[in-house]
Enzyme design. Structure first.
Site: not given
Ligand code: FCB
Length: 469
Positions: A129, A371, A298, A174
């Site tokens: 990460h 996430e 997101y 990511e």
């Molecule tokens: C993602 C990341 C994580 C966090 C979120 C808000 O891109 O993987 O670490 O920062 O966004």
């Protein structure tokens, strides 16, 4: 049916075995950056470089999770989480990124995963990460092909040590961000602005993923991508072309590589790519079979290709270049939806869209949402945080997961980002994503309303599990 249960919509009931998790990452929470033999990572260097992170914040102490992990696991147990996604700090395990193994570093993750298992929580481990050992960056970082081979070696060390402790090993979190924010826009460590090298980085991150999957005979291996729903601002040719380009670089470049072993032809035409970059055999390695695809989601992007278009508010906090290598002219416009404190537009429909798209367009692969969450400006009043907006965000996106399942998507779990407030990269401690509030001065943890609510949803689902599939 109790009153409490009546409050839970049928749309938030999930099949038996669905994982209810929360996620974090090493640099964002651990702290203890010089303890027990940990070496420096690119984020240690970057955060100490003036102007790179808002207010000069850094992860030296972060949420002090390295010392407080027991308390944090107890909080997870209180929440009723069935799974926890965390990352291993590569420089804790291999301080220079190659060679010698730091046993004390591995021991920390053994203690953590033991504690999780004792509490009935499945450990989902992410190998990378974003905290590359600094010494590997000094040798060229991700644009250097050798880094992928170093990663595979590190993966096999972690896998060997923890294979009996871990539920799922995933590789690179990511890769889009690691490549394009790290090496094109410079918003993230190591902060380079070298578009051609960002493409090299992207390929080598994919290669690293494949090599690591091959190096681990893990019971379960996964790859992680961050997917966006993408809309053209209008139906104009320029906007449709902009949407194709951004979708190509953000989504298909990684999905196609991991799941079909090819890069999309149109994207290869959009980007500057060195002749010797993709070598014979690479794509087969990248396409190594995985057991699960981790999808971080997101927001939706609305894009325009019209000349002189104006970028929306969702900009970087520091001075950066465009991460959109080959498509720098594309602008990101306001799509007219409510936004989070990051300026990210809220669109749960986009989550249904990306999940059904993967199910429809790619070979069958189980997925989890690894996430999903939102930053808002929390207010602590009378010992409570009434974060109704965050709760609504999570509720809407869990509903989207249910909708995707109903549409036939093999979705096996949901991980809220994040378990607790933490170091949000270039934004430092200025953005809070946690279900659990952390007082950055005292390290005190406090469950926000969203955490209590999530916990109730989990308990409700577990109560119904035996008859509910
Ligand atoms: C993602 C990341 C994580 C966090 C979120 C808000 O891109 O993987 O670490 O920062 O966004």
């Amino acid at each position: 049916m109790t009153t409490q249960e009546e409050q839970i919509r049928p749309g938030l009931r999930f099949p038996a075995g669905f994982a209810f998790g929360a996620a974090t990452s090493a640099y964002q929470i651990e702290g203890a950056v010089t303890e027990d033999g940990r070496g420096p990572s690119i984020w240690d260097t970057f955060t100490k470089t003036p102007g790179r992170v808002l207010n000069g914040h850094h992860g030296d102490v972060a949420m002090d999770h390295y010392h407080r992990y027991r308390q944090d696991v107890a909080i997870m147990a209180e929440l009723g989480l069935t799974a926890y996604r965390f990352s291993v700090s590569w420089p804790r395990v291999q301080p220079t990124g190659s060679g010698a193994v730091n046993q004390k570093g591995l021991d920390f993750y053994k203690r953590l995963t033991d504690e999780l298992r004792q509490n009935g929580i499945d450990p989902w481990l992410t190998l990378y990460h974003w905290d590359l050992p600094q010494e590997l960056e000094d040798k060229g970082g991700w644009p250097n092909r050798d880094t992928a081979y170093r990663f595979a070696e590190y993966a096999s060390i972690v896998h060997e040590a923890l294979k009996d402790h871990v539920h799922t090993f995933s590789t690179v979190n990511e890769p889009w961000c690691a490549a394009f924010l790290g090496y094109a826009s410079g918003e993230h460590a190591p902060g380079r602005r070298e578009p051609r090298n960002a493409i090299r980085g992207a390929h080598h991150l994919n290669l690293a993923h494949g090599l690591a999957v091959q190096a681990m005979d893990a019971r379960r291996a996964g790859g992680c991508v961050n997917l966006y729903a993408i809309s053209p601002e209008t139906g104009s040719e320029a906007d449709l072309e902009a949407a194709r380009r951004i979708d190509g670089l953000q989504n298909r470049f990684f999905l196609d590589a991991l799941l079909t072993g090819r890069y999309p032809e149109d994207v290869l035409n959009d980007i500057p790519i060195d002749d010797d970059l993709v070598r014979p055999g690479d794509m087969k390695i990248i396409n190594a079979p995985i057991d699960v695809l981790l999808v971080n989601y997101y927001s939706r992007f609305t894009v325009s290709g019209a000349p002189g278009g104006k970028a929306s508010a969702a900009a970087a906090p520091t001075d950066t270049a465009s991460p959109w290598v080959g498509s720098e002219h594309v602008s990101f416009v306001n799509g007219g939806r409510p936004v989070t404190a990051m300026g990210w537009e809220i669109d749960e429909g986009g989550l249904v869209e990306v999940l059904t798209r993967v199910a429809r367009d790619y070979p069958p692969i189980p997925m989890v949402v690894s996430e999903n969450g939102a930053a808002f400006d929390d207010v602590l009043a009378d010992g409570r945080i009434h974060d109704a907006q965050r709760q609504a965000y999570v509720e809407a996106h869990l509903g989207a997961c249910r909708e995707a399942i109903d549409a036939g998507v093999p979705l096996q779990g949901y991980f809220a980002w994040s378990l607790m407030d933490n170091f949000e990269w270039a934004w430092g401690y200025g953005k809070r994503f946690g279900l659990v509030h952390v007082d950055f001065d005292t390290q005190e943890r406090l469950l926000k309303d969203s955490a209590h609510w999530y916990s109730e949803i989990i308990r409700h689902n577990r109560r119904h599990e035996p008859t509910d599939s």
